[in-house]
Design a protein around this motif. Structure first.
Motif, short mmCIF file in Angstrom:
data_model
loop_
_atom_site.label_atom_id
_atom_site.label_comp_id
_atom_site.label_asym_id
_atom_site.label_seq_id
_atom_site.Cartn_x
_atom_site.Cartn_y
_atom_site.Cartn_z
N LEU A 79 -5.54 -4.34 -29.13
CA LEU A 79 -4.31 -4.42 -28.35
C LEU A 79 -3.08 -4.73 -29.20
CD1 LEU A 79 -5.65 -6.42 -25.28
CD2 LEU A 79 -5.15 -3.98 -25.39
N GLY A 80 -3.17 -4.62 -30.50
CA GLY A 80 -2.05 -4.97 -31.36
C GLY A 80 -1.14 -3.79 -31.62
N LEU A 81 -1.38 -3.11 -32.74
CA LEU A 81 -0.57 -1.98 -33.15
C LEU A 81 -0.55 -0.84 -32.13
CD1 LEU A 81 1.23 -1.18 -35.54
CD2 LEU A 81 -0.77 -0.05 -36.55
N PRO A 82 -1.69 -0.51 -31.48
CA PRO A 82 -1.66 0.56 -30.47
C PRO A 82 -0.64 0.32 -29.36
CG PRO A 82 -3.92 0.08 -31.04
CD PRO A 82 -3.07 -0.95 -31.73
N ILE A 83 -0.52 -0.93 -28.88
CA ILE A 83 0.44 -1.22 -27.81
C ILE A 83 1.87 -0.98 -28.28
CG2 ILE A 83 1.46 -3.13 -26.52
CD1 ILE A 83 -1.23 -4.14 -25.88
N ILE A 84 2.16 -1.36 -29.53
CA ILE A 84 3.51 -1.16 -30.07
C ILE A 84 3.86 0.32 -30.09
CG2 ILE A 84 4.98 -1.42 -32.10
CD1 ILE A 84 3.39 -3.96 -32.76
N GLY A 130 0.82 -1.22 0.00
CA GLY A 130 0.00 0.00 0.00
C GLY A 130 0.85 1.26 0.00
N PHE A 131 1.93 1.26 0.78
CA PHE A 131 2.81 2.43 0.82
C PHE A 131 3.65 2.56 -0.45
CE2 PHE A 131 2.81 1.86 5.69
CZ PHE A 131 1.71 2.68 5.81
N SER A 132 3.87 1.46 -1.16
CA SER A 132 4.67 1.52 -2.38
C SER A 132 3.84 1.83 -3.62
CB SER A 132 5.42 0.20 -2.59
OG SER A 132 4.51 -0.87 -2.83
N MET A 133 2.50 1.69 -3.53
CA MET A 133 1.65 1.89 -4.70
C MET A 133 1.68 3.31 -5.26
SD MET A 133 -1.76 -0.36 -3.91
CE MET A 133 -1.70 -2.16 -3.87
N PRO A 134 1.59 4.36 -4.43
CA PRO A 134 1.54 5.72 -5.01
C PRO A 134 2.74 6.09 -5.85
CG PRO A 134 0.80 5.75 -2.72
CD PRO A 134 1.34 4.38 -2.97
N ARG A 135 3.93 5.56 -5.54
CA ARG A 135 5.11 5.91 -6.33
C ARG A 135 5.03 5.36 -7.75
NH1 ARG A 135 10.40 2.93 -4.54
NH2 ARG A 135 10.25 4.32 -2.77
N ILE A 136 4.09 4.41 -7.99
CA ILE A 136 3.94 3.82 -9.33
C ILE A 136 3.09 4.71 -10.23
CG2 ILE A 136 3.06 1.78 -10.56
CD1 ILE A 136 3.52 0.19 -8.02
N ILE A 137 2.26 5.55 -9.64
CA ILE A 137 1.31 6.36 -10.41
C ILE A 137 1.99 7.23 -11.48
CG2 ILE A 137 -0.47 8.15 -10.26
CD1 ILE A 137 -1.35 5.45 -9.19
N PRO A 138 3.10 7.92 -11.18
CA PRO A 138 3.73 8.74 -12.23
C PRO A 138 4.16 7.96 -13.46
CG PRO A 138 4.58 9.36 -10.07
CD PRO A 138 3.74 8.14 -9.87
N LEU A 139 4.37 6.66 -13.33
CA LEU A 139 4.70 5.83 -14.49
C LEU A 139 3.44 5.32 -15.18
CD1 LEU A 139 7.68 3.66 -13.16
CD2 LEU A 139 7.79 5.38 -14.95
N VAL A 140 2.47 4.88 -14.38
CA VAL A 140 1.29 4.22 -14.93
C VAL A 140 0.34 5.22 -15.59
CG1 VAL A 140 -0.74 2.83 -14.36
CG2 VAL A 140 1.46 2.33 -13.28
N LEU A 141 0.15 6.37 -14.98
CA LEU A 141 -0.87 7.31 -15.45
C LEU A 141 -0.61 7.83 -16.87
CD1 LEU A 141 -3.51 8.63 -14.57
CD2 LEU A 141 -2.18 10.51 -13.62
N PRO A 142 0.57 8.38 -17.18
CA PRO A 142 0.80 8.84 -18.56
C PRO A 142 0.71 7.72 -19.59
CG PRO A 142 2.46 9.74 -17.08
CD PRO A 142 1.73 8.69 -16.32
N LEU A 143 1.24 6.55 -19.24
CA LEU A 143 1.18 5.42 -20.17
C LEU A 143 -0.27 4.98 -20.40
CD1 LEU A 143 2.58 3.28 -21.88
CD2 LEU A 143 2.92 1.92 -19.82
N SER A 144 -1.08 5.00 -19.35
CA SER A 144 -2.49 4.64 -19.49
C SER A 144 -3.24 5.62 -20.38
CB SER A 144 -3.16 4.58 -18.10
OG SER A 144 -2.54 3.63 -17.28
N VAL A 145 -2.96 6.92 -20.20
CA VAL A 145 -3.60 7.95 -21.04
C VAL A 145 -3.19 7.75 -22.50
CG1 VAL A 145 -3.67 10.42 -21.53
CG2 VAL A 145 -3.79 9.62 -19.17
N LEU A 146 -1.91 7.49 -22.73
CA LEU A 146 -1.42 7.30 -24.10
C LEU A 146 -2.07 6.10 -24.76
CD1 LEU A 146 0.60 7.95 -26.39
CD2 LEU A 146 2.27 6.54 -25.17
N LEU A 147 -2.04 4.97 -24.08
CA LEU A 147 -2.58 3.74 -24.67
C LEU A 147 -4.10 3.82 -24.84
CD1 LEU A 147 -1.97 0.94 -25.68
CD2 LEU A 147 -2.05 0.09 -23.34
N ALA A 148 -4.79 4.38 -23.84
CA ALA A 148 -6.25 4.51 -23.95
C ALA A 148 -6.63 5.45 -25.09
CB ALA A 148 -6.81 5.03 -22.62
N SER A 149 -5.86 6.51 -25.30
CA SER A 149 -6.15 7.46 -26.39
C SER A 149 -5.99 6.79 -27.75
CB SER A 149 -5.22 8.67 -26.27
OG SER A 149 -5.36 9.31 -25.04
#
Length: 477
Positions: free
Chosen positions: A395-400, A54-73
């Motif tokens: 999930l093919g070309l977009p992930i690449i 739980g204490f280690s989860m927030p430090r992951i957000i700066p990596l996960v959030l931009p990548l999630s926005v990019l892939l979802a877009s």
């Protein structure tokens, strides 16, 4: 238009949430893998593992959030384009620019939330995470020592055959190797039949009480020829107490910059205050050093020099005024002063570099809180136009594309930070370098997508080759 905005927002949110959860789970697994040595073999209960994660989860957000926005877009607008929904919107008079409007508002709000999260939640979680790792042995000291294997605890390697008691603090079959202060291995071995670990939450010292054992110590003779005899001292004891500093238990990796420095535990206002203090401290140290250097310059008091100064007729070679014995003394004094000054300058330079690096780390932590907010905005305006151009969902070309773009962003970001820590770049440029480099790509993709221009204009690329081919192989009349 409200119906269209709701539809686009709903489609994007479903994709974004799904991608975010999957990526977050993957990065959590990576965190578990990185710290598996601290979790495995220490009889941690479920609650402590949940706290650790739980204490280690927030430090992951700066990596996960931009990548999630990019892939979802990319996935969202790739699906819309592949299913000709974007074409239907354009035929109805709704441009891509208008379609992006509602999602842009959402991304701006998301960026603001990301800033608040980075400014408040991450510093708090980082503080809790680091202190949890450092104080895990204080809460349950037996966790630092695993059964049937040697556990590295500060200056000791401790092995126990069995642990018992409610908290596992009663030990049986204890073997301890004490590390040498000279770094030449273990010269002392302590064996005991049983013992007990005693700690207090108010104390930073862990006591290891040993009962009924022996103490062996190798002795290194001064004479080299006597060392082949391998002499040692042996003594027995009924009770022997070893005091261990708890900071040595579950010790933090000093090579990890995010843990070695406290800048990640501070919010914007605290960083501003700390940076002001660090700059003043560095400035004071530099002034103090320069004044000290001036005072340490020794000028010999000599009547000849004073007389020449009065007459203002100093020769080019002042040493020519002295005899050879006097010259030798003056040169020896000068060499001694230069050696002392060089040593002082080198030591101060190392200290100033460390302080400057600390300031740079705090500045990078300050800018990072704004970079994460802008990164969400940047990744959206790279991903959405790119999805509309490539016309591929799933999930093919977009992930690449997403992985390539994000790896580029992350690599440049890491590279910029490393360089700026060593004063190769300003901390501002180091933190914003990846955003500055990728911003023109976002502008270009948005322009080409909104103007229905493909990703690459093949005619422009092939035209010179076609002209060259026609010159080499002209068509017959």
């Amino acid at each position: 238009m409200k119906i269209l905005d709701k539809y686009l927002l709903k489609t994007f949110l479903i994709t974004f949430t799904t991608v975010f959860v999957i990526l977050f789970f993957i990065f959590i697994l990576q965190t578990v893998w990185l710290f598996i040595s601290e979790l495995a073999g220490k009889d941690l209960d479920l609650l402590m593992i949940i706290k650790f994660l739980g204490f280690s989860m927030p430090r992951i957000i700066p990596l996960v959030l931009p990548l999630s926005v990019l892939l979802a877009s990319i996935m969202t607008f790739g699906d819309l384009s592949e299913n000709y929904e974007l074409a239907a919107m354009k035929s109805a008079g709704v441009s891509l620019k208008r379609a992006l409007k509602s999602l842009t508002v959402f991304i701006v709000i998301l960026g603001f939330i990301a800033f608040l999260f980075a400014n408040n939640v991450i510093p708090f979680a980082e503080y809790k995470f680091i202190n949890f790792r450092k104080n895990i042995a204080q809460a349950k000291p037996a966790l630092a020592i695993a059964e049937g294997q040697f556990s590295d605890v500060g200056f000791y390697n401790i092995k126990v055959n069995k642990k018992s008691g409610e908290n596992g603090n009663f030990l049986t079959g204890i073997t301890i190797h004490k590390k040498s202060n000279l770094g030449d291995g273990s010269k002392t071995v302590i064996k005991a039949k049983n013992g007990e670990l005693i700690s207090s939450e108010k104390s930073s010292i862990l006591q290891l009480v040993l009962n009924n054992g022996y103490y062996y110590e190798d002795i290194v003779p001064k004479k080299y020829e006597d060392r082949s005899k391998l002499p040692f001292a042996k003594s027995s004891f009924k009770k022997y107490i070893i005091n261990i500093d708890l900071s040595q238990l579950n010790k933090v990796d000093v090579n990890d910059q995010s843990i070695a420095n406290t800048n990640t535990m501070l919010n914007v206002s605290e960083l501003n205050y700390t940076l002001d203090s660090l700059h003043k401290n560095l400035k004071t140290d530099i002034i103090s050093f320069s004044e000290n250097m001036n005072q340490r310059i020794v000028i010999p008091r000599d009547n000849k020099i004073k007389q020449l100064k009065k007459n203002k007729t100093l020769p080019k070679n002042i040493l020519s005024l002295y005899k050879n014995e006097e010259k030798s003394k003056i040169l020896d004094l000068a060499i001694s002063n230069l050696g002392s000054l060089k040593y002082s300058i080198d030591a101060s330079q190392t200290e100033f570099k460390a302080k400057r690096k600390n300031i740079n780390n705090h500045l990078l932590a300050f800018y990072d809180k704004f970079v994460i907010a802008y990164a969400c905005f940047l990744m959206f305006f790279i991903g959405a136009p790119l999805g509309a151009i490539i016309r591929k969902g799933g999930l093919g070309l977009p992930i690449i594309f997403a992985v390539l773009i994000f790896i580029t962003f992350h690599f440049i970001n890491t590279f910029g930070k490393r360089i700026s820590q060593e004063n190769g770049l300003t901390p501002f440029m180091g933190a914003w370098l990846s955003s500055i480099i990728l911003s023109p790509l976002a502008i270009l993709l948005t322009y080409r997508a909104t103007n229905d221009i493909g990703l690459i204009n093949m005619d422009v690329i092939l035209a010179p080759f076609q002209k060259l081919y026609k010159k080499i192989f002209p068509t017959p009349n």
